[in-house]
Design a protein around this motif. Sequence first.
Motif, short mmCIF file in Angstrom:
data_model
loop_
_atom_site.label_atom_id
_atom_site.label_comp_id
_atom_site.label_asym_id
_atom_site.label_seq_id
_atom_site.Cartn_x
_atom_site.Cartn_y
_atom_site.Cartn_z
N ARG A 89 0.82 -1.21 0.00
CA ARG A 89 0.00 0.00 0.00
C ARG A 89 0.86 1.26 0.00
O ARG A 89 0.51 2.27 -0.60
CB ARG A 89 -0.93 -0.02 1.21
N SER A 90 1.99 1.21 0.72
CA SER A 90 2.85 2.39 0.77
C SER A 90 3.65 2.56 -0.52
O SER A 90 4.10 3.65 -0.84
CB SER A 90 3.81 2.29 1.96
N ARG A 145 2.87 2.27 -4.11
CA ARG A 145 1.71 2.11 -4.98
C ARG A 145 2.03 1.53 -6.34
O ARG A 145 1.16 1.03 -7.04
CB ARG A 145 1.01 3.45 -5.16
N THR A 180 4.12 -1.02 -6.90
CA THR A 180 4.58 -2.40 -6.85
C THR A 180 3.66 -3.32 -7.62
O THR A 180 4.09 -4.08 -8.50
CB THR A 180 4.69 -2.86 -5.39
N LYS A 181 2.37 -3.28 -7.33
CA LYS A 181 1.41 -4.13 -8.03
C LYS A 181 1.30 -3.75 -9.51
O LYS A 181 1.18 -4.62 -10.38
CB LYS A 181 0.05 -4.04 -7.37
N SER A 182 1.35 -2.46 -9.80
CA SER A 182 1.24 -2.01 -11.18
C SER A 182 2.38 -2.57 -12.03
O SER A 182 2.17 -2.99 -13.18
CB SER A 182 1.23 -0.48 -11.24
N SER A 227 11.43 3.85 -9.35
CA SER A 227 10.48 3.76 -8.23
C SER A 227 11.10 3.25 -6.94
O SER A 227 10.40 3.17 -5.92
CB SER A 227 9.32 2.85 -8.62
#
Length: 458
Positions: free
Chosen positions: A121-122, A124, A126-128, A185
């Motif tokens: 969540r911190s 943002r 990573t999943k993308s 990132s």
Amino acid sequence: MARPRKDVKFPHRGINGNGKPRRPSTSMSEISENNSEPGSPTRNGAAPRPATPLVDPQPQSEYEKKKANFITRTIWTLVMIAGFFWSMFAGHIYLIIVVTAVQIISFKEVIAISNVPSRARSLRFTKSLNWYFLGSTMYFLYGESVIYYFKHILLVDRVLLPLATHHRFISFMLYIIGFIFFVISLQKGHYKFQFTQFAWSHIALFLIVGQAHFVINNIFEGMIWFFLPVSMVITNDIFAYLCGITFGRTPLIKISPKKTWEGFLGAWFFTIIWGVSLTSFMIRSSYFICPVNDLGANLWTGLECKPNPVFIAHQYTLPVPLPTWTHLPSTFSIAPVQFHVLALATFASLIAPFGGFFASGLKRTFKIKDFGDSIPGHGGMTDRMDCQFIMGSIAFMYYSSFIAVNNTTVGGVLEMAITGLTPEEQLEVVKILGKHLVNQDVLSPKVRIHSFTFCFCC
């Protein structure tokens, strides 16, 4: 008018008439009735209904839990079987969509294993990034398959020609963009987590997307090369369980204590029987044995092709004649593909289960029971496909090495003519080919193509 009496004390709500403490009530009605006394009238003057005590539901017994899970598992098994056969009979494109959905769900489940929600969540992106690498990898692998099997369509289209000829460079640049974005990132204090996710996503791409690519190639080569390995793995899994619980005694591997040598070898025998029987049925239909040349084809429209020689029966004679008392012939007719089925059944029985062992070890490492809950009663999609991915890869490698027939195709000729020749040389090829067709009485000496008139007899 009577005056109120002084020094009159009302008993406390927690004390009954005998001066003893009252037992606390568990009824919700006593809490919601504006703290009124039991039996006291409500605002409209009516006496309240007697409170109905809440009864805690009895916990399900172990038998009831297993029964409910068995029912759910059975229902979803039938749903998956029906969906699988519908997609296979409806056409190759539907089956490719199903395989694509399976690999995306499996990738999501594997990625989620090492994910730390608070850090994700911190961070943002990573999943993308995980999904971006999945998309770029699928673009590369699917593009390779489409270009290989449909060159004759792509290489004559003005829009698709650049995408086809520069496909690998475009795919590589897409990956490089994701790589650069990952480096940008990186955040201090999260390096280890971000690099772990980067490595884990690439492992998932290799183990899932890479192997799913071979499964899709099997579909393009002919439905039999997809359905036969899939059904063999399922058959092997069923009979390994049945043989194991019937006469299994000797443990097979420590990482999966319930597996036994007896179940392992018994499943091998029954998988061979199933493979030989299924192949005898499937080779009778051109829909199953023909490579894909029309994505709109289905079981009812069928496909047309020149059958691979392995599907044509040959006469074989035993090197040593059988004794006369056996009354068995020494010469028999059989399609060569049945010999290949023996090898594929052996792979499905002896090698494909190690995909399941690998998945079991992975789950034990992360202390999880299932990869997810994508399929009710079954766990995650990866739990059902762990052996299928590796078997699909084995089937494609075996087919490419021992069964595929390398013939000159229209797509191959077009690829050499378009990518290796200049426009003037391509025009010369057309003229020479035209003269050959005129000499064979296939074309008229003068052929008009759009605004150009070719005189092949000149």
